[in-house]
Design a protein around this motif. Structure first.
Motif, PDB file in Angstrom:
ATOM      1  N   PHE A  11      62.424  41.476  76.340  1.00  0.00           N
ATOM      2  CA  PHE A  11      61.099  41.192  76.899  1.00  0.00           C
ATOM      3  C   PHE A  11      60.018  41.145  75.809  1.00  0.00           C
ATOM      4  N   ILE A  12      59.758  42.256  75.158  1.00  0.00           N
ATOM      5  CA  ILE A  12      58.617  42.323  74.233  1.00  0.00           C
ATOM      6  C   ILE A  12      58.876  41.516  72.959  1.00  0.00           C
ATOM      7  N   ASP A  31      70.523  40.958  68.136  1.00  0.00           N
ATOM      8  CA  ASP A  31      70.452  41.458  69.516  1.00  0.00           C
ATOM      9  C   ASP A  31      71.866  41.435  70.087  1.00  0.00           C
ATOM     10  N   THR A  35      70.500  43.979  77.372  1.00  0.00           N
ATOM     11  CA  THR A  35      69.472  43.793  78.413  1.00  0.00           C
ATOM     12  C   THR A  35      68.616  42.566  78.120  1.00  0.00           C
ATOM     13  N   GLY A  36      68.826  41.950  76.971  1.00  0.00           N
ATOM     14  CA  GLY A  36      68.088  40.728  76.625  1.00  0.00           C
ATOM     15  C   GLY A  36      68.844  39.502  77.127  1.00  0.00           C
ATOM     16  N   ILE A  52      72.839  46.823  66.706  1.00  0.00           N
ATOM     17  CA  ILE A  52      72.201  47.409  65.514  1.00  0.00           C
ATOM     18  C   ILE A  52      72.982  48.618  65.004  1.00  0.00           C
ATOM     19  N   HIS A  72      62.788  46.476  67.451  1.00  0.00           N
ATOM     20  CA  HIS A  72      62.553  46.664  68.890  1.00  0.00           C
ATOM     21  C   HIS A  72      63.823  46.950  69.692  1.00  0.00           C
ATOM     22  N   GLU A  91      72.552  54.348  70.648  1.00  0.00           N
ATOM     23  CA  GLU A  91      71.782  53.099  70.548  1.00  0.00           C
ATOM     24  C   GLU A  91      70.496  53.313  69.746  1.00  0.00           C
ATOM     25  N   TYR A 141      65.223  59.990  76.104  1.00  0.00           N
ATOM     26  CA  TYR A 141      64.662  58.753  75.541  1.00  0.00           C
ATOM     27  C   TYR A 141      63.467  59.070  74.635  1.00  0.00           C
ATOM     28  N   LYS A 145      63.412  58.149  70.692  1.00  0.00           N
ATOM     29  CA  LYS A 145      62.385  57.259  70.110  1.00  0.00           C
ATOM     30  C   LYS A 145      61.641  57.980  68.987  1.00  0.00           C
ATOM     31  N   VAL A 171      54.254  48.735  78.904  1.00  0.00           N
ATOM     32  CA  VAL A 171      54.022  47.314  78.622  1.00  0.00           C
ATOM     33  C   VAL A 171      54.488  46.488  79.815  1.00  0.00           C
TER      34      VAL A 171
HETATM   35  N1  NAD Z   1      58.572  48.103  77.927  1.00  0.00           N
HETATM   36  C1  NAD Z   1      57.803  49.138  77.663  1.00  0.00           C
HETATM   37  O1  NAD Z   1      56.960  49.529  78.477  1.00  0.00           O
HETATM   38  C2  NAD Z   1      57.943  49.878  76.347  1.00  0.00           C
HETATM   39  C3  NAD Z   1      57.071  50.949  76.094  1.00  0.00           C
HETATM   40  C4  NAD Z   1      57.199  51.645  74.901  1.00  0.00           C
HETATM   41  C5  NAD Z   1      58.141  51.268  73.968  1.00  0.00           C
HETATM   42  N2  NAD Z   1      58.987  50.227  74.247  1.00  0.00           N
HETATM   43  C6  NAD Z   1      59.987  49.873  73.249  1.00  0.00           C
HETATM   44  O2  NAD Z   1      59.917  48.483  72.982  1.00  0.00           O
HETATM   45  C7  NAD Z   1      61.218  47.995  72.675  1.00  0.00           C
HETATM   46  C8  NAD Z   1      61.534  46.756  73.495  1.00  0.00           C
HETATM   47  O3  NAD Z   1      61.503  47.104  74.876  1.00  0.00           O
HETATM   48  P1  NAD Z   1      61.567  45.999  76.024  1.00  0.00           P
HETATM   49  O4  NAD Z   1      60.731  46.494  77.145  1.00  0.00           O
HETATM   50  O5  NAD Z   1      61.306  44.657  75.459  1.00  0.00           O
HETATM   51  O6  NAD Z   1      63.083  46.163  76.486  1.00  0.00           O
HETATM   52  P2  NAD Z   1      64.261  45.089  76.578  1.00  0.00           P
HETATM   53  O7  NAD Z   1      65.412  45.838  77.166  1.00  0.00           O
HETATM   54  O8  NAD Z   1      63.806  43.846  77.255  1.00  0.00           O
HETATM   55  O9  NAD Z   1      64.513  44.749  75.047  1.00  0.00           O
HETATM   56  C9  NAD Z   1      65.428  45.451  74.251  1.00  0.00           C
HETATM   57  C10 NAD Z   1      66.273  44.413  73.522  1.00  0.00           C
HETATM   58  O10 NAD Z   1      67.121  45.111  72.614  1.00  0.00           O
HETATM   59  C11 NAD Z   1      68.460  44.640  72.800  1.00  0.00           C
HETATM   60  N3  NAD Z   1      69.332  45.759  72.451  1.00  0.00           N
HETATM   61  C12 NAD Z   1      69.479  46.928  73.117  1.00  0.00           C
HETATM   62  N4  NAD Z   1      70.359  47.708  72.466  1.00  0.00           N
HETATM   63  C13 NAD Z   1      70.762  47.024  71.371  1.00  0.00           C
HETATM   64  C14 NAD Z   1      71.641  47.293  70.302  1.00  0.00           C
HETATM   65  N5  NAD Z   1      72.322  48.436  70.229  1.00  0.00           N
HETATM   66  N6  NAD Z   1      71.800  46.363  69.347  1.00  0.00           N
HETATM   67  C15 NAD Z   1      71.147  45.169  69.391  1.00  0.00           C
HETATM   68  N7  NAD Z   1      70.287  44.861  70.386  1.00  0.00           N
HETATM   69  C16 NAD Z   1      70.097  45.784  71.354  1.00  0.00           C
HETATM   70  C17 NAD Z   1      68.559  44.216  74.244  1.00  0.00           C
HETATM   71  O11 NAD Z   1      69.600  43.288  74.490  1.00  0.00           O
HETATM   72  C18 NAD Z   1      67.182  43.606  74.461  1.00  0.00           C
HETATM   73  O12 NAD Z   1      67.156  42.256  74.107  1.00  0.00           O
HETATM   74  C19 NAD Z   1      62.185  49.156  72.857  1.00  0.00           C
HETATM   75  O13 NAD Z   1      62.419  49.731  71.595  1.00  0.00           O
HETATM   76  C20 NAD Z   1      61.405  50.128  73.732  1.00  0.00           C
HETATM   77  O14 NAD Z   1      61.809  51.461  73.510  1.00  0.00           O
HETATM   78  C21 NAD Z   1      58.915  49.529  75.418  1.00  0.00           C
END
Ligand code: NAD
Length: 311
Positions: A11-12, A31, A35-36, A52, A72, A91, A141, A145, A171
């Motif tokens: 997402f982000i 990636d 979840t992407g 990763i 991310h 992870e 979590y 983080k 977000v």
């Molecule tokens: N969404 C929020 O409100 C929020 C708030 C604070 C921090 N964050 C941080 O922002 C980041 C992105 O969050 P998001 O909301 O976009 O979530 P998301 O799940 O949409 O994105 C995470 C991405 O990382 C990939 N991924 C997960 N584990 C992986 C691994 N082991 N190796 C390679 N790729 C991997 C997933 O496939 C996905 O594309 C995360 O680190 C999250 O902790 C998000």
């Protein structure tokens, strides 16, 4: 500049990838698509389908030699971290450390890391929480983080690694998965559009600080150029209760139903809101998108998604 973005199909970070490419940077995405989605991937980015935490990550660094790493990729569901803390640690902690160690080894100039202001402070002693607020996460979590922040500090001291840690609030925005396990705006919007009844966990009085993803993208772009060994909050600074969020979305989507209530899930804080003057001072960043404006942008996306699924 060449930027390696982990989680760039999510997402982000998929929005960050788009913005970096638009500004003329070369982008490499790592990636594992857990979840992407591949449809989020910018076709002009070079893509490695890999975890990763994988040892093969070192080959990607050797081959690509990125100038900047934007990290991310993570498991980002609080409930999952509570249910399976070892998965969360593998992870987020092992994966994060692998990214940092490879960054140091291959001479990366800066690591930008997406942390969570909603999770690392725990149940806040005061609101809005600034960066001086004690770090007392109440979920696995939040711990995972935060651990990566410590490693960044450590490698900053040991190896001179430069970093910017962005502690995001909640977000929301286009591409957040309405079928995911986190992200109340996406989940509620998806449910309202399908005529289903959304569930509020708690009495509806829990509060969150909601920031639109396009404000988050801006902070990441600024962090490429500015910020030295910096940890700062990134939020909208406005507290919104779950019920207020429900009502605003219902209003925007003309949803007439009422929410269902269930007990609060373990690991979730009752209130959080972030104080962001450090980001203004050090990055020149501030949130520009109001909740209503951001929700309108998001709802447009969820309407299109719903229509395409119905085809
Ligand atoms: N969404 C929020 O409100 C929020 C708030 C604070 C921090 N964050 C941080 O922002 C980041 C992105 O969050 P998001 O909301 O976009 O979530 P998301 O799940 O949409 O994105 C995470 C991405 O990382 C990939 N991924 C997960 N584990 C992986 C691994 N082991 N190796 C390679 N790729 C991997 C997933 O496939 C996905 O594309 C995360 O680190 C999250 O902790 C998000």
């Amino acid at each position: 500049m060449k930027v390696l973005v982990t989680g760039g199909a999510g997402f982000i970070a998929s929005h960050i990838v788009d913005a970096l490419i638009e500004r003329g940077h070369q982008v490499v995405v790592v990636d594992n698509l857990s979840t992407g989605f591949s449809h989020n991937l910018n076709p002009r980015a070079k893509f490695y389908h890999m975890s990763i935490a994988d040892e093969g990550l070192s080959d990607v660094f050797d081959k690509e030699k990125p100038d900047v790493v934007n990290h991310h990729a993570a498991q980002m569901v609080i409930a999952r971290s509570v249910a399976d803390p070892l998965f969360d640690a593998r992870e987020n902690i092992i994966g994060g450390l692998n990214v940092i160690v490879n960054s140091v080894r291959s001479g990366v100039k800066k690591v930008i890391y997406a942390s969570s202001g909603g999770a690392v402070y725990g149940e806040p002693e005061y609101i809005p929480a600034d960066e001086q607020h004690p770090v007392n996460p109440i979920s696995q979590y939040g711990v995972s983080k935060h651990v990566v922040e410590h490693y960044l500090y450590l490698y900053g001291v040991l190896s001179g690694l430069n970093y910017v840690v962005l502690r995001y609030s909640n977000v929301y925005g286009p591409r957040q998965n309405p079928g995911g396990e986190a992200g109340v705006v996406a989940i509620f919007a998806g449910q309202m559009l399908r005529g289903e009844q959304p569930t509020i966990f708690g009495q509806g009085d829990k509060t969150r600080d909601y920031t639109c993803v396009f404000d988050i993208v801006e902070a990441n772009l600024l962090a490429v150029e500015r910020g030295e060994k910096l940890i700062c909050n990134i939020g909208n600074g406005v507290e919104t209760s779950d019920k207020e969020m429900f009502d605003t979305l219902a209003d925007v989507l003309k949803y007439k139903g009422i929410p269902r209530y269930d007990s609060v899930r373990q690991g979730e804080v009752h209130h959080i809101c972030l104080e962001c003057s450090l980001a203004r001072e050090k990055l020149g960043w501030e949130s520009k998108i109001s909740l209503r404006e951001g929700l309108l942008k998001s709802v447009e996306y969820y309407r299109r998604l719903d229509a395409s699924l119905g085809d």
